[in-house]
Design a protein around this motif. Structure first.
Motif, PDB file in Angstrom:
ATOM      1  N   GLU A 138       5.149  42.189  16.779  1.00 24.53           N
ATOM      2  CA  GLU A 138       4.105  43.216  16.675  1.00 24.53           C
ATOM      3  C   GLU A 138       2.761  42.546  16.427  1.00 24.53           C
ATOM      4  O   GLU A 138       2.693  41.474  15.819  1.00 24.53           O
ATOM      5  N   ARG A 139       1.705  43.198  16.901  1.00 25.34           N
ATOM      6  CA  ARG A 139       0.357  42.682  16.700  1.00 25.34           C
ATOM      7  C   ARG A 139      -0.593  43.844  16.426  1.00 25.34           C
ATOM      8  O   ARG A 139      -0.514  44.891  17.082  1.00 25.34           O
ATOM      9  N   GLU A 140      -1.465  43.661  15.440  1.00 24.18           N
ATOM     10  CA  GLU A 140      -2.511  44.662  15.218  1.00 24.18           C
ATOM     11  C   GLU A 140      -3.606  44.465  16.250  1.00 24.18           C
ATOM     12  O   GLU A 140      -3.882  43.344  16.683  1.00 24.18           O
ATOM     13  N   VAL A 141      -4.242  45.582  16.638  1.00 21.26           N
ATOM     14  CA  VAL A 141      -5.260  45.525  17.664  1.00 21.26           C
ATOM     15  C   VAL A 141      -6.515  46.212  17.145  1.00 21.26           C
ATOM     16  O   VAL A 141      -6.444  47.219  16.431  1.00 21.26           O
ATOM     17  N   ASP A 142      -7.659  45.655  17.484  1.00 19.90           N
ATOM     18  CA  ASP A 142      -8.935  46.264  17.100  1.00 19.90           C
ATOM     19  C   ASP A 142      -9.230  47.425  18.034  1.00 19.90           C
ATOM     20  O   ASP A 142      -9.298  47.258  19.257  1.00 19.90           O
ATOM     21  N   TYR A 143      -9.383  48.599  17.472  1.00 19.35           N
ATOM     22  CA  TYR A 143      -9.673  49.779  18.284  1.00 19.35           C
ATOM     23  C   TYR A 143     -10.537  50.706  17.439  1.00 19.35           C
ATOM     24  O   TYR A 143     -10.544  50.641  16.215  1.00 19.35           O
ATOM     25  N   ASP A 144     -11.269  51.571  18.122  1.00 22.13           N
ATOM     26  CA  ASP A 144     -12.207  52.471  17.445  1.00 22.13           C
ATOM     27  C   ASP A 144     -11.430  53.551  16.699  1.00 22.13           C
ATOM     28  O   ASP A 144     -11.305  54.699  17.157  1.00 22.13           O
ATOM     29  N   SER A 145     -10.863  53.169  15.557  1.00 26.21           N
ATOM     30  CA  SER A 145     -10.066  54.109  14.787  1.00 26.21           C
ATOM     31  C   SER A 145     -10.070  53.682  13.332  1.00 26.21           C
ATOM     32  O   SER A 145     -10.145  52.500  13.002  1.00 26.21           O
ATOM     33  N   ASP A 146      -9.977  54.674  12.444  1.00 28.29           N
ATOM     34  CA  ASP A 146      -9.935  54.377  11.020  1.00 28.29           C
ATOM     35  C   ASP A 146      -8.561  53.868  10.589  1.00 28.29           C
ATOM     36  O   ASP A 146      -8.440  53.130   9.621  1.00 28.29           O
ATOM     37  N   MET A 147      -7.525  54.295  11.348  1.00 28.56           N
ATOM     38  CA  MET A 147      -6.159  53.899  10.986  1.00 28.56           C
ATOM     39  C   MET A 147      -5.773  52.615  11.717  1.00 28.56           C
ATOM     40  O   MET A 147      -6.187  52.403  12.854  1.00 28.56           O
ATOM     41  N   PRO A 148      -4.966  51.745  11.093  1.00 28.42           N
ATOM     42  CA  PRO A 148      -4.508  50.521  11.781  1.00 28.42           C
ATOM     43  C   PRO A 148      -3.622  50.887  12.971  1.00 28.42           C
ATOM     44  O   PRO A 148      -2.786  51.787  12.894  1.00 28.42           O
ATOM     45  N   ARG A 149      -3.801  50.159  14.054  1.00 32.57           N
ATOM     46  CA  ARG A 149      -3.035  50.431  15.273  1.00 32.57           C
ATOM     47  C   ARG A 149      -2.373  49.128  15.730  1.00 32.57           C
ATOM     48  O   ARG A 149      -2.938  48.042  15.575  1.00 32.57           O
ATOM     49  N   LYS A 150      -1.187  49.257  16.301  1.00 38.36           N
ATOM     50  CA  LYS A 150      -0.409  48.078  16.675  1.00 38.36           C
ATOM     51  C   LYS A 150       0.065  48.161  18.120  1.00 38.36           C
ATOM     52  O   LYS A 150       0.192  49.234  18.693  1.00 38.36           O
ATOM     53  N   ILE A 151       0.348  46.965  18.680  1.00 39.12           N
ATOM     54  CA  ILE A 151       1.065  46.841  19.950  1.00 39.12           C
ATOM     55  C   ILE A 151       2.396  46.164  19.631  1.00 39.12           C
ATOM     56  O   ILE A 151       2.440  45.178  18.889  1.00 39.12           O
ATOM     57  N   THR A 152       3.479  46.709  20.163  1.00 34.10           N
ATOM     58  CA  THR A 152       4.806  46.155  19.911  1.00 34.10           C
ATOM     59  C   THR A 152       5.425  45.682  21.218  1.00 34.10           C
ATOM     60  O   THR A 152       5.344  46.375  22.240  1.00 34.10           O
ATOM     61  N   GLU A 153       6.043  44.514  21.160  1.00 28.91           N
ATOM     62  CA  GLU A 153       6.705  43.948  22.329  1.00 28.91           C
ATOM     63  C   GLU A 153       8.215  44.046  22.130  1.00 28.91           C
ATOM     64  O   GLU A 153       8.750  43.597  21.114  1.00 28.91           O
ATOM     65  N   VAL A 154       8.907  44.656  23.108  1.00 27.60           N
ATOM     66  CA  VAL A 154      10.329  44.971  22.959  1.00 27.60           C
ATOM     67  C   VAL A 154      11.111  44.397  24.136  1.00 27.60           C
ATOM     68  O   VAL A 154      10.714  44.562  25.292  1.00 27.60           O
ATOM     69  N   LEU A 155      12.220  43.717  23.843  1.00 29.71           N
ATOM     70  CA  LEU A 155      13.115  43.215  24.881  1.00 29.71           C
ATOM     71  C   LEU A 155      14.205  44.245  25.140  1.00 29.71           C
ATOM     72  O   LEU A 155      14.880  44.696  24.211  1.00 29.71           O
ATOM     73  N   VAL A 156      14.367  44.627  26.399  1.00 24.35           N
ATOM     74  CA  VAL A 156      15.435  45.536  26.813  1.00 24.35           C
ATOM     75  C   VAL A 156      16.415  44.713  27.644  1.00 24.35           C
ATOM     76  O   VAL A 156      16.018  44.034  28.588  1.00 24.35           O
ATOM     77  N   ARG A 157      17.697  44.766  27.293  1.00 29.38           N
ATOM     78  CA  ARG A 157      18.701  43.955  27.993  1.00 29.38           C
ATOM     79  C   ARG A 157      19.911  44.817  28.362  1.00 29.38           C
ATOM     80  O   ARG A 157      20.428  45.567  27.534  1.00 29.38           O
ATOM     81  N   LYS A 158      20.334  44.686  29.596  1.00 28.93           N
ATOM     82  CA  LYS A 158      21.529  45.382  30.074  1.00 28.93           C
ATOM     83  C   LYS A 158      22.243  44.485  31.082  1.00 28.93           C
ATOM     84  O   LYS A 158      21.622  43.995  32.030  1.00 28.93           O
ATOM     85  N   VAL A 159      23.508  44.263  30.880  1.00 28.69           N
ATOM     86  CA  VAL A 159      24.271  43.475  31.843  1.00 28.69           C
ATOM     87  C   VAL A 159      24.435  44.303  33.117  1.00 28.69           C
ATOM     88  O   VAL A 159      24.867  45.448  33.060  1.00 28.69           O
ATOM     89  N   PRO A 160      24.028  43.755  34.267  1.00 29.82           N
ATOM     90  CA  PRO A 160      24.188  44.506  35.519  1.00 29.82           C
ATOM     91  C   PRO A 160      25.635  44.949  35.722  1.00 29.82           C
ATOM     92  O   PRO A 160      26.571  44.272  35.291  1.00 29.82           O
ATOM     93  N   ASP A 161      25.802  46.102  36.362  1.00 26.45           N
ATOM     94  CA  ASP A 161      27.137  46.680  36.538  1.00 26.45           C
ATOM     95  C   ASP A 161      28.079  45.753  37.300  1.00 26.45           C
ATOM     96  O   ASP A 161      29.286  45.796  37.102  1.00 26.45           O
ATOM     97  N   ASN A 162      27.519  44.932  38.186  1.00 21.03           N
ATOM     98  CA  ASN A 162      28.384  44.066  39.003  1.00 21.03           C
ATOM     99  C   ASN A 162      28.578  42.687  38.387  1.00 21.03           C
ATOM    100  O   ASN A 162      29.054  41.772  39.034  1.00 21.03           O
ATOM    101  N   GLN A 163      28.188  42.505  37.108  1.00 24.15           N
ATOM    102  CA  GLN A 163      28.350  41.214  36.452  1.00 24.15           C
ATOM    103  C   GLN A 163      29.013  41.392  35.097  1.00 24.15           C
ATOM    104  O   GLN A 163      28.918  42.450  34.467  1.00 24.15           O
ATOM    105  N   GLN A 164      29.658  40.295  34.637  1.00 24.52           N
ATOM    106  CA  GLN A 164      30.264  40.315  33.310  1.00 24.52           C
ATOM    107  C   GLN A 164      29.223  39.986  32.238  1.00 24.52           C
ATOM    108  O   GLN A 164      29.272  40.497  31.126  1.00 24.52           O
ATOM    109  N   PHE A 165      28.259  39.116  32.586  1.00 31.67           N
ATOM    110  CA  PHE A 165      27.187  38.744  31.670  1.00 31.67           C
ATOM    111  C   PHE A 165      26.064  38.098  32.475  1.00 31.67           C
ATOM    112  O   PHE A 165      26.256  37.675  33.611  1.00 31.67           O
TER     113      PHE A 165
END
Length: 594
Positions: free
Chosen positions: A135-162
């Motif tokens: 997560e990272r805080e970002v400077d934006y025109d707002s009184d409240m702190p705002r963040k950007i979050t980076e998320v990894l999404v992982r799914k084994v393809p249906d035609n593979q074991q891993f």
């Protein structure tokens, strides 16, 4: 990815090909967006043809609480996630708090929780798991702190074991390659005297000398949540495969100069996705380190560097070794951008930039005894995506079956077994293929009885995957390394004479007609003689030419465009095959001079 995101996170942020995914969940927060409007009427003075005001019907904004869900927007996001996962071959990285136009607006804490909840529901819908990377805080025109979050999404393809990633391990003798792999795969730190590496050795003389002379394979798994799966909590390789959604297969290669031919064979035949170059902190670039680095560059294998044994050195010594590496990487022959990894945030950035740019070379400093910075390497390996995109693999799978034979075994109650990599097509249990060429240039029929990947059963093998195939009672004496198993429809061609465009990397005197070298082309390794150098009488170090070679022992299966590497003593050269003089099976012995 927009340059502003790069500045914020220190690099680009998506493993797959195609456009960035940052705007998938925008700053509006959770998956509640406008519902589906009514049919559009043609405007005319603010009214439609019926004379009524052209105000499309709408519902109140979707509430976060309650049991009402506007499905249109949510289903659209789910479809988009499926596409992202397909492009990234099972992995995608989402930037939450970034608009589609790249504006870094961030989200307030409540909005971020709601967006993560929606992303989790999307992942459940497609059978994937999510892991928050940073997560990272970002400077934006707002009184409240705002963040950007980076998320990894992982799914084994249906035609593979891993998901599968092959990493070749290079480095000078005694740099700690086998010890590091033992620590990673066994889950226990070394005692400083090489205890961790004992499980990796295949021969008695390796245990006695502590030096690897053959190619061995070790596996490290990560589950869908990014947690390590190894032998510390699994008894067998089958259990590791069953518990993992991503598998790292380490190809442990020899470091001693005496076994250089084995190292070259491992790099050319096993088709690693990338290489790990290990450098000892107390000796720096020594022995075969520079030679292994040159091999990776010549074969265009992306690599990252691990500086080991930092527990034996003062901090200044480690820094001196890192500076030495940075100087070498920046030299004209390398043109690499070194990136020292010192934090988990650096490891995430390094994995993403390494996948997107072949010039970026991450450098880790760690100890297999104290465990210092070992977790950073695990984070890097967990996030590191497949380096080939789904489109390339689909194209390979559409071609006819071609399997490279790299290893040959005899297994009790199973029969003859071959190990190698499927270069193209699809291979299934029960398929009938032909294998060759034999010494007299023939291809022999056989049947694939069963398939195993990472020591667990597998019914279907796809292009780019490595496996072992059981061939039943097929005579092992008829097989050798360097053969191929192909579809009978391919009508494979063989050659004993071929031409290649080469660059002579080093030769003590002059390279002339009649000179003999060991040629490596894929899994083919054989001595060949120089028959002709086109447009020149001789070659010196650094010069280019088209050269005609003739194999001395038996014909081989080669394809135009294949990478070539040859050596003889200190003589070395690289290039690619430009022409093969195909011969029929009956002509093979005559062409070899038998």
């Amino acid at each position: 990815m927009d340059s502003r995101v790069s500045e914020l996170f220190g690099g680009c942020c998506r493993p797959g090909g195609g456009p960035a995914v940052g705007g998938t969940l925008k700053a509006r927060g959770a998956g509640g967006s406008s519902g589906c409007g009514g049919p559009k009427g043609k405007k005319k003075n603010g009214r439609n043809r019926g004379g009524k005001a052209n105000n499309p019907p709408y519902l109140p904004p979707e509430a976060e609480d309650g049991n009402i869900e506007y499905k249109y927007r949510f289903e659209h996001l789910v479809t988009q996630m499926k596409w992202r996962l397909q492009e990234g071959r099972g992995e995608a990285v989402y930037q939450i708090g970034v608009e589609d136009n790249g504006l870094l607006v961030g989200l307030a804490e409540e909005e971020m929780r709601a967006s993560l909840k929606t992303l989790h529901r999307m992942a459940e819908k497609v059978g994937a798991d999510i892991t928050v990377l940073r997560e990272r805080e970002v400077d934006y025109d707002s009184d409240m702190p705002r963040k950007i979050t980076e998320v990894l999404v992982r799914k084994v393809p249906d035609n593979q074991q891993f998901l599968d990633l092959r990493v070749a391990v290079l480095g000078n003798v005694d740099s700690g390659k086998s010890t590091l792999l033992g620590v990673l795969t066994q889950g226990e730190l070394d005692n400083g005297r090489g205890r961790a590496r004992l499980n990796l050795f295949r021969h008695l003389h390796e245990i006695q000398s502590g030096r690897t002379s053959s190619i061995s394979f070790e596996i490290l798994g990560f589950n869908s949540k990014g947690e390590v799966v190894n032998y510390s909590d699994s008894r067998t390789a089958e259990e590791i495969c069953e518990s993992s959604s991503k598998m790292i297969t380490f190809i442990d290669l020899a470091g001693h100069h005496k076994y250089l031919h084995t190292t070259i064979f491992g790099l050319t035949s096993y088709c690693p996705d990338c290489a790990l170059l290990l450098v000892s902190a107390n000796t720096g670039i020594a022995g075969t380190t520079r030679e292994h680095l040159g091999l990776a560059l010549a074969l265009k294998v992306p690599f990252f560097i691990v500086v080991s044994k930092v527990d034996l050195c003062a901090k200044t010594t480690v820094e001196r070794t890192v500076r030495q590496l940075e100087r070498v990487l920046k030299q004209p022959g390398c043109h690499k951008v070194p990136m020292l990894v010192t934090s988990e945030d650096d490891a995430v950035t390094a994995a993403q930039q390494f996948a997107q740019s072949p010039n970026v070379t991450p450098i880790f400093t760690l100890s297999s005894v104290s465990g210092e910075s070992l977790d950073l390497l695990k984070v890097f390996l967990n996030i590191l995506p497949p380096l080939t995109n789904s489109k390339e693999q689909e194209e390979l799978m559409q071609q006819l079956t071609e399997f490279q034979v790299d290893e040959i075994y005899t297994v009790p109650e199973v029969g003859t077994v071959v190990g190698g990599t499927l270069s193209s097509g699809i291979c299934r249990e029960g398929d009938r293929l032909v294998v060759g060429p034999t010494d007299d240039g023939r291809f022999l029929e056989l049947r694939v009885c069963s398939i195993q990947r990472n020591r667990s059963a597998c019914r279907v093998l796809r292009a780019g995957q490595a496996a072992t195939l059981a061939l039943g009672d097929f005579d092992r004496a008829l097989l050798r390394k360097g053969m191929v198993m192909v579809s009978p429809e391919m009508n494979p061609t063989i050659c004993s004479v071929f031409e290649a465009e080469i660059v002579l990397l080093f030769h003590a005197t002059t390279f002339r007609r009649g000179f003999q070298v060991t040629v490596h082309v894929g899994n083919v390794r054989q001595t060949a003689v120089v028959e002709k150098i086109h447009a020149k009488d001789k070659l010196r170090t650094g010069e280019k030419a088209v050269v005609r070679f003739r194999f001395l022992k038996h014909p081989e299966y080669l394809k135009v465009g294949a990478k070539l590497l040859f050596r003889e003593g200190v003589t070395k050269g690289i290039g690619h095959v430009t022409d093969v003089q195909a011969i029929a099976a009956g002509e093979a012995q005559a062409n070899m001079g038998f």
